[in-house]
Design an enzyme around this catalytic site. Structure first.
Site, PDB file in Angstrom:
ATOM      1  N   TYR A  37      52.640  41.301  35.444  1.00 54.02           N
ATOM      2  CA  TYR A  37      52.508  42.567  36.154  1.00 54.02           C
ATOM      3  C   TYR A  37      53.191  43.692  35.396  1.00 54.02           C
ATOM      4  O   TYR A  37      54.270  43.525  34.845  1.00 54.02           O
ATOM      5  CB  TYR A  37      53.203  42.479  37.512  1.00 54.02           C
ATOM      6  N   HIS A 193      51.751  46.213  50.057  1.00 49.67           N
ATOM      7  CA  HIS A 193      51.906  45.334  48.886  1.00 49.67           C
ATOM      8  C   HIS A 193      52.837  44.150  49.158  1.00 49.67           C
ATOM      9  O   HIS A 193      53.120  43.370  48.232  1.00 49.67           O
ATOM     10  CB  HIS A 193      52.456  46.125  47.693  1.00 49.67           C
ATOM     11  N   ARG A 223      44.506  52.493  36.170  1.00 45.88           N
ATOM     12  CA  ARG A 223      45.032  51.234  35.686  1.00 45.88           C
ATOM     13  C   ARG A 223      44.003  50.153  36.003  1.00 45.88           C
ATOM     14  O   ARG A 223      43.054  50.387  36.739  1.00 45.88           O
ATOM     15  CB  ARG A 223      46.370  50.890  36.345  1.00 45.88           C
ATOM     16  N   ASN A 225      43.396  46.074  37.338  1.00 49.16           N
ATOM     17  CA  ASN A 225      43.941  44.862  37.948  1.00 49.16           C
ATOM     18  C   ASN A 225      42.834  43.818  37.868  1.00 49.16           C
ATOM     19  O   ASN A 225      41.685  44.146  37.564  1.00 49.16           O
ATOM     20  CB  ASN A 225      44.372  45.140  39.381  1.00 49.16           C
ATOM     21  N   GLU A 265      39.362  45.191  38.588  1.00 46.77           N
ATOM     22  CA  GLU A 265      39.400  46.428  39.361  1.00 46.77           C
ATOM     23  C   GLU A 265      39.827  47.577  38.464  1.00 46.77           C
ATOM     24  O   GLU A 265      40.906  47.522  37.869  1.00 46.77           O
ATOM     25  CB  GLU A 265      40.417  46.321  40.500  1.00 46.77           C
ATOM     26  N   TYR A 316      48.608  33.113  43.946  1.00 51.80           N
ATOM     27  CA  TYR A 316      48.325  34.355  44.682  1.00 51.80           C
ATOM     28  C   TYR A 316      46.896  34.808  44.427  1.00 51.80           C
ATOM     29  O   TYR A 316      46.209  35.282  45.330  1.00 51.80           O
ATOM     30  CB  TYR A 316      49.316  35.438  44.258  1.00 51.80           C
ATOM     31  N   LYS A 317      46.437  34.677  43.197  1.00 53.86           N
ATOM     32  CA  LYS A 317      45.088  35.119  42.864  1.00 53.86           C
ATOM     33  C   LYS A 317      44.039  34.096  43.295  1.00 53.86           C
ATOM     34  O   LYS A 317      42.840  34.334  43.131  1.00 53.86           O
ATOM     35  CB  LYS A 317      44.990  35.448  41.366  1.00 53.86           C
TER      36      LYS A 317
END
Lengths: 355, 198
Positions: A37, A193, A223, A225, A265, A316-317
């Site tokens: 991250y 978040h 940005r 993601n 994204e 998490y993903k």
């Protein structure tokens, strides 16, 4: 170039395909052979010609089909589009921003004619020609945010700014990476978040918020993601997770190249002039593993990133269970050669696969 | 009864404090069950002279003890749902200088806080103290139905029947935690339920 819009689906028979043009411009998110991250923010002021970064609101071959999919999601679940009562002005700001940007950036596709507050909007790909009074909601078939975002690819979060924080007070969310607008609406930046692992501890959100609070009119930022999606399913919502979750178990070594998609994204951030709200478009791009592997650099790099990703992030993903199968597939495309820096495929200069 | 120490959690999860009597012209105290103990801990005759207590006993026998504190107004309600229009009415009437105290279960505090926020009170100005049951008010992210007093994880949605796991992600607007299908990727494979904090 004139865009040929695909007739395709993002559900059921999944006829979604990327043309060579779309693969070449896919926003591959890894600028080096590892990932962690980061705030990774940059100015959103154009980019290489033909890239997804060039225009303020990128329109591509999936536009018409994506808008059809959005309409289906909203018909099934109107709660995917919500706006708290104080956010209507920001909705008009957003409508203006998108109409002005698209008519300037794609004059062959979109036209905006303004005579005082009497506006005429022409959207040729969707066959829309509407006249309305700017700032008069009764002259549009939907609220201003919903009206324009039913015609614009990507999810939109409209964030109110107060108390040195950003508040998720309006949005339209139908192509999300498994989060619920209906649940998160009204939350501040840290709250929505909250479920993200590791990033809070690294101070990512404190720094990101500081940056976002200071975004000025006319100086948008962006940005990238990313996550992983089995099948080119746009609507990976928590609302429907009990229906689509099982698709993750349909991967086999034979179909993984075709079924497993890298989901990227392109997140942009624009200050809105009247409301001082911040609009946060989240544009989703999907690319199958087998299409990504046509770029030798992306093949080498994706293998290394997925192999070395911390377990928390893979969990998490949502692909921790499928990671071994992904690595079996991806390792075929990693010959150990070094890769050039940056996200672009560099097909002219990167060597072909050596195995 | 000793207070439960909630484990550290994510940033959307509410944290509760300990009630203290604050200077104010009027005091509104909303409590359920063991929340009565938190009120008794700060009650003084001076404070009670300007206090309106709205209390939902939920099968406990604290109501008479609270009544004995001689608050300016006392209401005993059979359930939160039955009390909510009264709460709304009182908040509508409230003037500057009102202090709000919420105590008892998370579901009671969350819902009453939501009413106070809708009436214009910033949530940071509202005092809370958790007492009693650690059960949660859960929203099913799939059908949107709310299941009250969930003590186990996973649990069955009382509306759509899906097996849901209990997240710490919390919405103040809904006054609820989020429940998400636990066996979506392997239908029928539901681990045995246990207490949320076990």
């Amino acid at each position: 170039m004139t865009i040929q819009f695909n007739d395709e689906t993002f559900r059921d028979d999944y006829t979604f395909r990327n043309s060579d043009w779309a693969i070449n411009r896919f926003p591959f998110p890894f600028h080096e052979d590892s990932y962690m991250y980061a705030v990774n923010m940059e100015q959103h002021r154009g980019g290489p010609e033909g890239s997804v970064y060039e225009k303020r609101f990128d329109v591509d071959e999936h536009y018409v089909a994506e808008m059809r999919d959005r309409a289906m999601v909203l018909a099934d679940d109107p709660l995917r589009c919500q706006s708290l009562p104080h956010m209507t002005l920001a909705g008009w700001d957003l409508l203006e921003l998108i109409m002005v940007s698209k008519s300037e950036d794609y004059p062959d596709l979109f036209e905006l004619h303004r005579e005082g507050d009497q506006w005429r909007w022409v959207n040729k790909p969707l066959g829309i020609d509407d006249s309305f009074t700017f700032m008069d909601e009764t002259t549009l078939p939907y609220g201003p945010m919903e009206y324009i975002t039913r015609q614009t690819q990507g999810d939109f979060c409209v964030l109110d700014q107060r108390e040195d924080n950003l508040w998720m007070d309006a949005g339209i969310v139908t192509t999300q990476a498994d989060w619920s607008l209906d649940f998160d609406i009204g939350m501040n930046f840290f709250e929505w978040h909250a479920p993200v692992p590791l990033a809070h501890e690294k101070g990512i959100f404190v720094r990101a918020l500081k940056f976002l609070l200071n975004i000025q009119q006319g100086a948008p930022a962006r940005r990238l993601n990313w996550t992983m999606t089995v099948n080119p399913l746009l609507d990976t919502s928590p609302e429907n997770y009990h229906k689509w979750g099982v698709q993750k178990t349909t991967l086999t070594p034979e179909n993984i190249g075709q079924k497993q998609h890298l989901r990227v994204e392109l997140q942009t951030f624009f200050r809105l002039p009247r409301s001082n709200a911040l609009v946060f478009p989240i544009r989703c791009y999907l690319c199958s593993f087998q299409d990504l592997m046509t770029k030798p650099k992306w093949g080498r790099r994706l293998h290394r990133v997925i192999r070395d990703l911390p377990e928390e992030l893979a969990t998490y993903k949502g692909f921790i269970d499928n990671r071994p199968m992904m690595l079996d597939y991806l390792s075929q495309f990693d010959d150990g050669l070094p890769t050039s820096p940056g996200v672009f495929p560099d097909v002219e200069t990167e060597p072909p696969l050596q195995k | 009864m000793s207070k439960f120490e909630f484990p550290r959690s994510i940033k959307s999860r509410p944290v509760y404090g300990t009630l203290e009597a604050r200077p104010g012209k009027h005091h509104l105290m909303i409590a359920d069950a063991e929340g009565a103990e938190a009120i008794m801990a700060i009650a003084t005759p001076e404070l009670m002279a300007n206090t309106h207590i709205i209390y939902i006993p939920r099968g406990t026998d604290y109501a008479d003890k609270l009544r004995a504190l001689n608050p300016a107004q006392f209401y005993e309600g059979p359930s939160y749902a039955a009390s909510v229009t009264r709460i709304q009415r009182v908040l509508q009437d409230a003037h500057m200088g009102l202090q709000i105290y919420l105590t008892g279960t998370e579901g009671l505090m969350g819902q009453a806080q939501n009413e106070a926020m809708q009436a214009g009170y910033p949530f940071s100005a509202i005092q809370t103290e958790h007492r009693g049951s650690v059960a949660r008010r859960m929203q099913c992210v799939h059908c949107k139905g709310i299941t009250e007093d969930v003590e186990i994880d996973p649990f069955v949605c009382s509306h759509c029947g899906l097996n849901l796991f209990v997240r710490d992600h919390y919405s103040r607007r809904l006054a609820a935690y989020q429940g998400v299908c636990i066996d979506a990727e392997d239908p029928g494979n539901v681990p045995p339920s246990k207490g949320i904090y076990e």
